[in-house]
Scaffold this motif. Structure first.
Motif, PDB file in Angstrom:
ATOM      1  N   LEU A  43      39.296  53.785  39.488  1.00  0.00           N
ATOM      2  CA  LEU A  43      39.153  53.405  38.088  1.00  0.00           C
ATOM      3  C   LEU A  43      39.588  51.959  37.855  1.00  0.00           C
ATOM      4  N   GLU A  46      36.483  50.002  39.223  1.00  0.00           N
ATOM      5  CA  GLU A  46      35.238  50.143  38.467  1.00  0.00           C
ATOM      6  C   GLU A  46      35.338  49.595  37.049  1.00  0.00           C
ATOM      7  N   SER A  47      36.546  49.564  36.501  1.00  0.00           N
ATOM      8  CA  SER A  47      36.745  48.998  35.161  1.00  0.00           C
ATOM      9  C   SER A  47      36.745  47.478  35.188  1.00  0.00           C
ATOM     10  N   CYS A  49      39.318  45.760  36.278  1.00  0.00           N
ATOM     11  CA  CYS A  49      40.703  45.288  36.199  1.00  0.00           C
ATOM     12  C   CYS A  49      41.178  44.763  37.548  1.00  0.00           C
ATOM     13  N   PRO A 230      40.669  55.695  23.573  1.00  0.00           N
ATOM     14  CA  PRO A 230      40.490  54.347  23.003  1.00  0.00           C
ATOM     15  C   PRO A 230      41.611  53.966  22.046  1.00  0.00           C
ATOM     16  N   TYR A 233      44.366  52.615  24.114  1.00  0.00           N
ATOM     17  CA  TYR A 233      44.095  51.223  24.502  1.00  0.00           C
ATOM     18  C   TYR A 233      44.482  50.273  23.372  1.00  0.00           C
ATOM     19  N   ASN A 252      41.877  47.147  30.625  1.00  0.00           N
ATOM     20  CA  ASN A 252      40.874  47.056  29.561  1.00  0.00           C
ATOM     21  C   ASN A 252      40.522  48.443  29.019  1.00  0.00           C
ATOM     22  N   GLU A 253      39.670  48.452  28.015  1.00  0.00           N
ATOM     23  CA  GLU A 253      39.327  49.713  27.357  1.00  0.00           C
ATOM     24  C   GLU A 253      38.570  50.646  28.295  1.00  0.00           C
ATOM     25  N   THR A 254      37.774  50.077  29.184  1.00  0.00           N
ATOM     26  CA  THR A 254      37.035  50.898  30.141  1.00  0.00           C
ATOM     27  C   THR A 254      37.999  51.706  31.012  1.00  0.00           C
ATOM     28  N   PHE A 255      39.099  51.087  31.405  1.00  0.00           N
ATOM     29  CA  PHE A 255      40.094  51.802  32.210  1.00  0.00           C
ATOM     30  C   PHE A 255      40.676  52.974  31.431  1.00  0.00           C
ATOM     31  N   ASN A 257      39.498  54.578  28.804  1.00  0.00           N
ATOM     32  CA  ASN A 257      38.504  55.618  28.553  1.00  0.00           C
ATOM     33  C   ASN A 257      38.226  56.422  29.820  1.00  0.00           C
ATOM     34  N   GLY A 258      38.245  55.754  30.969  1.00  0.00           N
ATOM     35  CA  GLY A 258      37.999  56.440  32.229  1.00  0.00           C
ATOM     36  C   GLY A 258      39.091  57.423  32.604  1.00  0.00           C
TER      37      GLY A 258
END
Length: 389
Positions: A43, A46-47, A49, A230, A233, A252-255, A257-258
């Motif tokens: 994660l 893929e995010s 970070c 979210p 975050y 980040n937000e992607t992290f 949410n994942g």
């Protein structure tokens, strides 16, 4: 690059995605440290970070025997030290003055995670000593071939330091915090170990929140609503924004949410609400596994006195007692933790420099540094608000 030595096949993976999840986690499960599990590291990658642009070039070492993965070493090549939380600027300056290469360097840790538990991931049915020796020899060659200034491991398992010192690594001691459960039957029994003034303060702080109609819920795993990730975050961002140039806003937000899809089984949220409102006014996120709990991130949408202490300290301690967890690491920094029942405890990093003069300098002076740090830890614990026997 692949090497075959004494029947072991050593290779390097430029991404955790190059490693089978089941194979990796079979090794990671041996140490009960979720920050080195495949999904957590995946994660981070893929995010976005963890990538070359953020200063983390993945270079995991893999060791196979007869085709089976028997060891994995989570590693990153770094051209900076942001997000490591060991604050090694002084050693960079020493190397710079001596004209010695410091960056790039090779670092083993879970990125952005100052939580103790890192070590090599090794299958339980192989000769660990042989594997560790092979790994250390390979690390030395890798650093030499790629002109890396050092290899280091941050926030390691304390029980691992003595073994690694036999391979030329020097231990650097850092101050952290820990809460330990001594078979407390409930929260009241725990605060009974604190002195009278501190007990009164904790009760007053919790009573004030109740008077202001604030309630706190502990949510674990699938109990955590999807929309809270979210929100967490946003809490993380708002807290970091308050620190300006000292911010540690690396994720980040992607992290976040994942996390809802990958790590739920290890997640705990403490969430605060005002009476009559369904939206949280503050949240704190924790990771747990086995008998350990780690505090990670917190933030609020409304400032309420004492709410930080409740969400980040008292509520998770109460939960840990109720669920028979033995240790709670609340995270780095803040002497207010000592006033609320957290003992100072040493954290460790391990270092081996490629340049022999830099290595000798570090090993010479780190003894004094560790003595001073240990003195500070003892001073902090002498001031703990505990009942004196």
């Amino acid at each position: 690059m692949t090497d075959i030595l004494n029947g072991y096949e050593v290779s390097w993976a430029e991404s955790i995605l190059r490693v089978d999840k089941e194979e990796w986690n079979k090794l990671a499960s041996q140490i009960n440290f979720p920050f080195l599990e495949w999904d957590w590291l995946r994660l981070l990658e893929e995010s976005g970070c963890v990538c070359l642009a953020t200063g983390w070039l993945t270079a995991h070492m893999l060791v196979r025997y007869e085709g089976r993965l028997v060891a994995a070493v989570p590693l990153y090549v770094r051209d900076q030290s942001d997000g490591e939380f060991i604050f090694d600027r002084v050693w960079f300056e020493v190397a710079q003055k001596g004209g010695i290469t410091y960056y790039p360097k090779l670092v083993g840790m879970s990125p952005y995670t100052p939580a103790s538990g890192y070590r090599f991931l090794i299958a339980p049915d192989v000769n660990a000593g042989n594997v560790v020796r092979l790994v250390c020899q390979t690390l030395d060659r890798f650093c030499a071939v790629n002109n890396l200034g050092s290899s280091a491991f941050n926030f390691v398992d304390p029980a691992w330091t003595a073994e690694m010192e036999t391979y030329g690594y020097a231990t650097w001691q850092h101050q952290g915090y820990i809460w330990e459960n001594h078979d407390y039957k409930d929260f009241e029994q725990w605060i009974g170990t604190l002195n009278g003034n501190r007990r009164k303060t904790i009760r007053r702080e919790r009573k004030t929140l109740k008077a202001e109609k604030v309630r706190v819920e502990i949510l674990v795993g699938d109990e955590i609503p999807e929309e809270y990730f979210p929100l967490m975050y946003k809490c993380y961002v708002s807290t970091n924004d308050k620190f300006g140039v000292w911010s540690c806003k690396y994720l980040n937000e992607t992290f976040f949410n994942g996390l809802s899809k990958s790590m739920r089984k290890n997640l705990l949220f403490s969430v605060a609400f005002k009476e009559g409102h369904e939206e949280p006014i503050a949240m704190s996120m924790f990771v747990f596994s086995g008998d350990q709990l780690w505090g990670r991130y917190w933030g609020c949408f409304e400032e309420v006195r004492f709410l930080h202490f409740e969400l980040c300290y008292y509520a998770p301690i109460e939960w840990a007692i109720a669920h028979n967890l033995n240790f709670y690491d609340p995270g780095m920094g803040g002497e207010h933790k000592a006033r609320r029942g957290f003992f100072s405890s040493p954290c460790y990093s391990l270092h081996r420099f490629s340049d022999s003069s830099m290595d000798l300098t570090f090993k010479t002076y780190i003894l004094e540094v560790n003595t001073l740090e240990n003195g500070y830890i003892n001073e902090m614990n002498d001031m703990m608000p505990i009942v004196k026997s």
